[in-house]
Design a protein around this motif. Structure first.
Motif, PDB file in Angstrom:
ATOM      1  N   SER A 149       0.819  -1.226   0.000  1.00 11.36           N
ATOM      2  CA  SER A 149       0.000   0.000   0.000  1.00 11.36           C
ATOM      3  C   SER A 149       0.848   1.268   0.000  1.00 11.36           C
ATOM      4  CB  SER A 149      -0.946   0.001   1.210  1.00 11.36           C
ATOM      5  OG  SER A 149      -1.787  -1.114   1.180  1.00 11.36           O
ATOM      6  N   LYS A 150       1.789   1.365  -0.940  1.00 13.51           N
ATOM      7  CA  LYS A 150       2.726   2.479  -0.934  1.00 13.51           C
ATOM      8  C   LYS A 150       2.283   3.587  -1.880  1.00 13.51           C
ATOM      9  CE  LYS A 150       7.545   3.037   0.113  1.00 13.51           C
ATOM     10  NZ  LYS A 150       8.817   2.330   0.322  1.00 13.51           N
ATOM     11  N   ASN A 151       1.314   4.404  -1.409  1.00 10.68           N
ATOM     12  CA  ASN A 151       0.939   5.617  -2.133  1.00 10.68           C
ATOM     13  C   ASN A 151       2.067   6.634  -2.021  1.00 10.68           C
ATOM     14  OD1 ASN A 151      -1.862   5.601  -3.190  1.00 10.68           O
ATOM     15  ND2 ASN A 151      -2.396   5.159  -1.065  1.00 10.68           N
ATOM     16  N   GLN A 172      -0.269   9.293   2.766  1.00 13.78           N
ATOM     17  CA  GLN A 172      -1.315   8.446   3.320  1.00 13.78           C
ATOM     18  C   GLN A 172      -2.666   9.034   2.971  1.00 13.78           C
ATOM     19  OE1 GLN A 172      -0.984   7.628   7.502  1.00 13.78           O
ATOM     20  NE2 GLN A 172      -2.612   6.078   7.470  1.00 13.78           N
ATOM     21  N   LEU A 173      -3.510   8.224   2.342  1.00 16.28           N
ATOM     22  CA  LEU A 173      -4.828   8.665   1.914  1.00 16.28           C
ATOM     23  C   LEU A 173      -5.912   8.027   2.782  1.00 16.28           C
ATOM     24  CD1 LEU A 173      -4.405   8.487  -1.980  1.00 16.28           C
ATOM     25  CD2 LEU A 173      -4.332  10.513  -0.530  1.00 16.28           C
ATOM     26  N   PRO A 174      -7.098   8.639   2.816  1.00 15.62           N
ATOM     27  CA  PRO A 174      -8.175   8.100   3.655  1.00 15.62           C
ATOM     28  C   PRO A 174      -8.633   6.715   3.188  1.00 15.62           C
ATOM     29  CG  PRO A 174      -8.669  10.338   2.946  1.00 15.62           C
ATOM     30  CD  PRO A 174      -7.488   9.889   2.150  1.00 15.62           C
ATOM     31  N   ILE A 226      -2.452  17.379   2.598  1.00 18.56           N
ATOM     32  CA  ILE A 226      -3.808  17.212   2.086  1.00 18.56           C
ATOM     33  C   ILE A 226      -4.730  18.205   2.775  1.00 18.56           C
ATOM     34  CG2 ILE A 226      -5.780  15.645   1.923  1.00 18.56           C
ATOM     35  CD1 ILE A 226      -3.801  13.360   1.630  1.00 18.56           C
ATOM     36  N   GLU A 227      -5.465  18.981   1.970  1.00 14.82           N
ATOM     37  CA  GLU A 227      -6.316  20.047   2.501  1.00 14.82           C
ATOM     38  C   GLU A 227      -7.783  19.626   2.617  1.00 14.82           C
ATOM     39  OE1 GLU A 227      -3.576  23.766   0.904  1.00 14.82           O
ATOM     40  OE2 GLU A 227      -5.372  23.221  -0.227  1.00 14.82           O
TER      41      GLU A 227
END
Length: 276
Positions: A149-151, A172-174, A226-227
């Motif tokens: 899971s390497k975004n 890291q994404l939601p 991330i905004e």
């Protein structure tokens, strides 16, 4: 965040598995991950034309043989199409000059190899799904839908070649349900990066899984903080994002959907995102 709207705009017949798009001069330039054509959809005329990029023009190429063009970027008067890098056949970059119609093919295998070494990504987990050019640098968006899971974002100084210096920033994404979302495209607008990400229930960059939803988000183009993120679908896999138009209060983007099928039709959506 404030209210946003997502609507189906039109359907294009003759093109399937859309993976990226660029809006310019009332035309959509669209790529498909299982085709060797660049497609141009003339919006007013509702007509689709095909530009053959490689010596052999093919559509619906079997998965093991496809070139997997996942990213399309307009830089100057040239469109840059990048393969995902997830197999050795997927390491090409094609440029198409909109004025002269010249097509140039370039091998990116050494650049992708350097990227994997820099980011500690294994051969079967590299999966470049978006790209953009800003602040004199190329940004390549790694979709972390493999086992680890390497975004992340690969920052490449200068040109896309084997001698370029590379920095990799993990992102890291939601999650949607139990799966972390992973990048599917990104675009640079007004000093911000807007991106798409999808949750797909698979640990393979090769095999498809159940789609759990997609989101749109924004990040700072210098800090990559991330905004905001906002889920836009529970079932669809959006893979292309392009600027359509903007006003003082909102930005409108066009999106394309990869239906992971052999059906040669593509739905184009419009999403309106408030400025804040």
């Amino acid at each position: 965040m404030e209210k946003f709207t997502l609507e189906a705009l039109f359907k294009i017949i003759g093109l399937g598995s859309a993976s990226g798009l660029v809006y310019k001069d009332n035309s959509l330039f669209i790529i498909s991950d299982n085709s060797t054509f660049l497609y141009q959809y003339h919006i007013q005329e509702k007509q689709l034309s095909k530009i053959q990029l490689l010596e052999k023009g093919e559509e619906n190429i079997p998965k093991k043989d496809k070139y997997d063009f996942e990213s399309i970027v307009l830089k100057g008067n040239k469109l840059h199409l990048l393969g995902s890098g997830s197999t050795s056949k997927r390491e090409k970059r094609i440029t198409y000059n909109l004025e002269t119609k010249e097509i140039i093919e370039k091998d990116l295998s050494q650049l992708y190899q350097n990227l994997k070494q820099t980011a500690s990504i294994s051969d079967n987990e590299l999966n470049i799904e978006g790209a953009l050019f800003c602040n004199k640098k190329w940004l390549l968006f790694q979709r972390g839908n493999g086992v680890n899971s390497k975004n992340g974002i690969a920052i490449i100084n200068g040109k896309l070649n084997k001698n370029s210096t590379i920095e990799f920033i993990p992102i890291q994404l939601p999650k949607i349900k139990h799966i972390e979302t992973s990048f599917t495209d990104a675009i640079f607008v007004d000093e911000k990066i807007y991106f798409l990400a999808t949750a797909e229930d698979t640990t393979s960059t090769y095999d498809d899984g159940e789609i759990l939803g997609s989101l749109i988000g924004r990040m700072d183009s210098k800090t990559f903080e991330i905004e905001f993120t906002q889920k836009i679908s529970d079932t669809q896999k959006f893979e292309g994002l392009t600027l359509y138009q903007k006003s003082e209060t909102q930005i409108e983007f066009l999106l394309c959907e990869d239906n992971d099928s052999d059906v040669l039709e593509t739905n184009i959506y419009k999403i309106s995102v408030p400025k804040f």
